[in-house]
Design a protein around this motif. Structure first.
Motif, PDB file in Angstrom:
ATOM      1  N   SER A 210      43.766  32.968  48.036  1.00  0.00           N
ATOM      2  CA  SER A 210      42.866  33.765  48.355  1.00  0.00           C
ATOM      3  C   SER A 210      42.279  34.676  46.701  1.00  0.00           C
ATOM      4  O   SER A 210      43.054  34.839  45.921  1.00  0.00           O
ATOM      5  CB  SER A 210      42.590  34.664  49.353  1.00  0.00           C
ATOM      6  OG  SER A 210      43.384  35.943  48.831  1.00  0.00           O
ATOM      7  N   ALA A 211      41.170  34.442  46.621  1.00  0.00           N
ATOM      8  CA  ALA A 211      40.111  35.293  45.270  1.00  0.00           C
ATOM      9  C   ALA A 211      39.500  36.474  45.670  1.00  0.00           C
ATOM     10  O   ALA A 211      38.735  36.526  46.800  1.00  0.00           O
ATOM     11  CB  ALA A 211      39.727  34.505  44.719  1.00  0.00           C
TER      12      ALA A 211
ATOM     13  N   GLY B  19      43.096  39.750  36.458  1.00  0.00           N
ATOM     14  CA  GLY B  19      42.480  39.559  35.357  1.00  0.00           C
ATOM     15  C   GLY B  19      40.595  40.195  35.473  1.00  0.00           C
ATOM     16  O   GLY B  19      40.671  40.325  36.201  1.00  0.00           O
ATOM     17  N   LYS B  20      40.135  39.134  34.251  1.00  0.00           N
ATOM     18  CA  LYS B  20      38.698  39.926  34.226  1.00  0.00           C
ATOM     19  C   LYS B  20      37.619  38.319  33.459  1.00  0.00           C
ATOM     20  O   LYS B  20      38.065  37.520  33.638  1.00  0.00           O
ATOM     21  CB  LYS B  20      37.989  40.926  32.792  1.00  0.00           C
ATOM     22  CG  LYS B  20      38.841  40.737  32.370  1.00  0.00           C
ATOM     23  CD  LYS B  20      40.654  41.085  31.675  1.00  0.00           C
ATOM     24  CE  LYS B  20      41.199  40.929  30.138  1.00  0.00           C
ATOM     25  NZ  LYS B  20      42.010  40.404  30.001  1.00  0.00           N
ATOM     26  N   TYR B  21      36.498  38.355  34.064  1.00  0.00           N
ATOM     27  CA  TYR B  21      35.685  37.205  33.755  1.00  0.00           C
ATOM     28  C   TYR B  21      34.124  38.107  33.467  1.00  0.00           C
ATOM     29  O   TYR B  21      33.916  39.060  33.744  1.00  0.00           O
ATOM     30  CB  TYR B  21      36.134  36.912  35.111  1.00  0.00           C
ATOM     31  CG  TYR B  21      34.850  37.155  36.896  1.00  0.00           C
ATOM     32  CD1 TYR B  21      36.037  38.215  36.924  1.00  0.00           C
ATOM     33  CD2 TYR B  21      33.581  37.568  36.847  1.00  0.00           C
ATOM     34  CE1 TYR B  21      35.300  38.662  38.913  1.00  0.00           C
ATOM     35  CE2 TYR B  21      32.904  38.040  37.889  1.00  0.00           C
ATOM     36  CZ  TYR B  21      33.090  38.988  38.318  1.00  0.00           C
ATOM     37  OH  TYR B  21      32.927  39.345  39.802  1.00  0.00           O
TER      38      TYR B  21
ATOM     39  N   GLY C  51      33.154  41.038  35.809  1.00  0.00           N
ATOM     40  CA  GLY C  51      34.056  41.793  36.680  1.00  0.00           C
ATOM     41  C   GLY C  51      35.529  41.489  37.071  1.00  0.00           C
ATOM     42  O   GLY C  51      36.369  41.301  36.056  1.00  0.00           O
ATOM     43  N   GLN C  52      36.118  42.012  37.497  1.00  0.00           N
ATOM     44  CA  GLN C  52      37.463  41.643  38.045  1.00  0.00           C
ATOM     45  C   GLN C  52      38.053  40.661  38.955  1.00  0.00           C
ATOM     46  O   GLN C  52      37.240  40.995  39.625  1.00  0.00           O
ATOM     47  CB  GLN C  52      37.856  43.666  38.061  1.00  0.00           C
ATOM     48  CG  GLN C  52      37.552  44.066  36.710  1.00  0.00           C
ATOM     49  CD  GLN C  52      38.747  45.590  36.923  1.00  0.00           C
ATOM     50  OE1 GLN C  52      38.513  46.114  37.654  1.00  0.00           O
ATOM     51  NE2 GLN C  52      39.551  45.599  35.761  1.00  0.00           N
ATOM     52  N   TYR C  53      39.162  40.074  38.923  1.00  0.00           N
ATOM     53  CA  TYR C  53      39.706  39.215  39.777  1.00  0.00           C
ATOM     54  C   TYR C  53      40.780  39.232  40.395  1.00  0.00           C
ATOM     55  O   TYR C  53      41.436  39.782  39.449  1.00  0.00           O
ATOM     56  CB  TYR C  53      39.226  37.715  39.484  1.00  0.00           C
ATOM     57  CG  TYR C  53      40.165  37.396  38.254  1.00  0.00           C
ATOM     58  CD1 TYR C  53      40.064  37.441  37.120  1.00  0.00           C
ATOM     59  CD2 TYR C  53      41.395  36.830  38.855  1.00  0.00           C
ATOM     60  CE1 TYR C  53      40.991  36.927  36.602  1.00  0.00           C
ATOM     61  CE2 TYR C  53      42.421  36.111  38.469  1.00  0.00           C
ATOM     62  CZ  TYR C  53      42.029  35.968  37.137  1.00  0.00           C
ATOM     63  OH  TYR C  53      43.369  35.906  35.669  1.00  0.00           O
ATOM     64  N   GLU C  54      41.270  38.718  41.867  1.00  0.00           N
ATOM     65  CA  GLU C  54      42.622  38.792  41.860  1.00  0.00           C
ATOM     66  C   GLU C  54      43.109  37.543  42.900  1.00  0.00           C
ATOM     67  O   GLU C  54      42.208  37.005  43.384  1.00  0.00           O
ATOM     68  CB  GLU C  54      42.743  40.533  42.608  1.00  0.00           C
ATOM     69  CG  GLU C  54      42.863  41.811  42.075  1.00  0.00           C
ATOM     70  CD  GLU C  54      43.725  42.289  43.112  1.00  0.00           C
ATOM     71  OE1 GLU C  54      44.130  43.919  42.614  1.00  0.00           O
ATOM     72  OE2 GLU C  54      43.779  42.229  44.480  1.00  0.00           O
ATOM     73  N   LEU C  55      43.733  36.790  42.207  1.00  0.00           N
ATOM     74  CA  LEU C  55      44.114  36.115  43.125  1.00  0.00           C
ATOM     75  C   LEU C  55      45.703  35.960  44.127  1.00  0.00           C
ATOM     76  O   LEU C  55      46.543  37.432  43.071  1.00  0.00           O
ATOM     77  CB  LEU C  55      44.699  35.279  42.248  1.00  0.00           C
ATOM     78  CG  LEU C  55      43.451  34.142  41.049  1.00  0.00           C
ATOM     79  CD1 LEU C  55      43.516  32.992  40.225  1.00  0.00           C
ATOM     80  CD2 LEU C  55      42.507  33.843  42.405  1.00  0.00           C
ATOM     81  N   SER C  56      45.254  35.418  45.259  1.00  0.00           N
ATOM     82  CA  SER C  56      46.759  36.153  46.320  1.00  0.00           C
ATOM     83  C   SER C  56      47.592  35.081  46.360  1.00  0.00           C
ATOM     84  O   SER C  56      47.071  33.691  47.071  1.00  0.00           O
ATOM     85  CB  SER C  56      46.843  37.401  46.930  1.00  0.00           C
ATOM     86  OG  SER C  56      45.854  38.404  46.360  1.00  0.00           O
ATOM     87  N   GLY C  57      48.610  34.952  47.077  1.00  0.00           N
ATOM     88  CA  GLY C  57      49.741  33.862  47.847  1.00  0.00           C
ATOM     89  C   GLY C  57      48.975  33.816  49.496  1.00  0.00           C
ATOM     90  O   GLY C  57      48.568  34.753  50.041  1.00  0.00           O
TER      91      GLY C  57
ATOM     92  N   LYS D 289      35.155  33.697  50.982  1.00  0.00           N
ATOM     93  CA  LYS D 289      34.985  32.555  52.470  1.00  0.00           C
ATOM     94  C   LYS D 289      35.240  31.949  51.945  1.00  0.00           C
ATOM     95  O   LYS D 289      36.402  30.634  52.526  1.00  0.00           O
ATOM     96  CB  LYS D 289      33.850  33.149  52.729  1.00  0.00           C
ATOM     97  CG  LYS D 289      34.043  34.569  53.552  1.00  0.00           C
ATOM     98  CD  LYS D 289      32.376  34.903  54.337  1.00  0.00           C
ATOM     99  CE  LYS D 289      31.885  36.021  54.100  1.00  0.00           C
ATOM    100  NZ  LYS D 289      30.211  36.370  55.025  1.00  0.00           N
ATOM    101  N   ASN D 290      34.861  31.110  51.226  1.00  0.00           N
ATOM    102  CA  ASN D 290      34.727  29.244  51.286  1.00  0.00           C
ATOM    103  C   ASN D 290      36.407  29.660  50.189  1.00  0.00           C
ATOM    104  O   ASN D 290      37.608  28.589  51.119  1.00  0.00           O
ATOM    105  CB  ASN D 290      34.429  29.500  49.944  1.00  0.00           C
ATOM    106  CG  ASN D 290      33.281  28.679  50.885  1.00  0.00           C
ATOM    107  OD1 ASN D 290      32.841  27.619  51.190  1.00  0.00           O
ATOM    108  ND2 ASN D 290      31.611  28.878  50.110  1.00  0.00           N
ATOM    109  N   PHE D 291      37.350  29.894  49.474  1.00  0.00           N
ATOM    110  CA  PHE D 291      38.013  29.982  49.025  1.00  0.00           C
ATOM    111  C   PHE D 291      39.622  30.105  50.255  1.00  0.00           C
ATOM    112  O   PHE D 291      40.098  29.796  50.301  1.00  0.00           O
ATOM    113  CB  PHE D 291      38.660  31.372  47.878  1.00  0.00           C
ATOM    114  CG  PHE D 291      39.418  30.447  46.796  1.00  0.00           C
ATOM    115  CD1 PHE D 291      39.440  30.570  44.818  1.00  0.00           C
ATOM    116  CD2 PHE D 291      40.749  30.778  47.006  1.00  0.00           C
ATOM    117  CE1 PHE D 291      40.498  30.799  45.059  1.00  0.00           C
ATOM    118  CE2 PHE D 291      42.150  30.532  46.561  1.00  0.00           C
ATOM    119  CZ  PHE D 291      41.670  30.966  44.209  1.00  0.00           C
ATOM    120  N   ALA D 292      39.318  31.280  50.961  1.00  0.00           N
ATOM    121  CA  ALA D 292      40.300  31.681  52.130  1.00  0.00           C
ATOM    122  C   ALA D 292      39.701  30.249  52.515  1.00  0.00           C
ATOM    123  O   ALA D 292      40.888  30.571  54.188  1.00  0.00           O
ATOM    124  CB  ALA D 292      39.847  32.865  52.553  1.00  0.00           C
TER     125      ALA D 292
END
Lengths: 132, 132
Positions: free
Chosen positions: B72-73, B106-108, B91-97, B24-27
């Motif tokens: 967004s993440a 990727g993963k973390y 975990g796994q992440y996705e970053l979007s534009g 939420k903070n990212f978005a």
């Protein structure tokens, strides 16, 4: 809960020894030896590909890295935290080529687990500190 | 040793909630809000640069990521291990534009610590699964 039978400094010694074995196996091109340092369910989380799980996948990954011309790895432990039968290591790495040229450097976190009395890498994640 | 007062499934809920706050903070472009989810000595281990330690450095890093056009993440917990007052999340992440286009995935691994009764990110390392 499991009883702590080791102090943090014992664990630090064990992890340093295991990391020296990692470096020695790397330098002698022994990917199978490297894979043997991981738990049976061990996982690599390498940059540029998905998770590699288990001895065969781990051995194949490190073999591929060697085949790319990386001939040695240097690991430097920055911090180890002992939590029961688990240890969390943060460190820095360097990868070098045949002529001793530094090809990559960065940082890593390894989750260590005790398996049959021996500390083994259970999860291993790293990334470069070189900006792209 | 500290007594475990939470079950693993409680911790999983707490971590999922914290990750939702992260998203939420990212978005909403709130890098300060993101930094507040880390411990006071929290560390980012980001690809392409050295370790970023403490609230200011963490806030500046995420601000820089947002300034690069990542809007967004998405975080997906794969596994959480509870070890006393420490939790280890993979975990796994996705970053979007801006247009919803996936820019990275990727993963973390995140090491969580309880600080003043709240689970906070203490060490945060990730890497891309996209081959270069």
């Amino acid at each position: 809960m499991a009883t702590i039978t080791q102090t943090s400094s014992d664990v630090l010694d064990d992890i340093r020894n295991a990391n020296q074995n990692f470096e020695k196996n790397f330098a002698s091109g022994n990917a199978q030896g490297m894979a043997s340092l991981y738990t049976s369910d061990g996982m690599l989380l390498p940059p540029g590909s998905g998770i590699q799980k288990g001895s065969n996948a781990i051995q194949n990954f490190w073999q591929m890295v060697m085949d790319m011309g990386i001939t040695s790895a240097h690991l430097e432990t920055v911090e180890v935290e002992l939590e029961g039968e688990t240890a969390i290591e943060m460190g820095q790495y360097e990868l070098s080529g045949a002529n001793g040229q530094r090809l990559d450097h960065g940082k890593y976190i390894v989750i260590w687990k005790k398996e049959v009395g021996k500390w083994k890498l259970d999860k291993d994640i790293w990334n470069t500190s070189i900006s792209s």
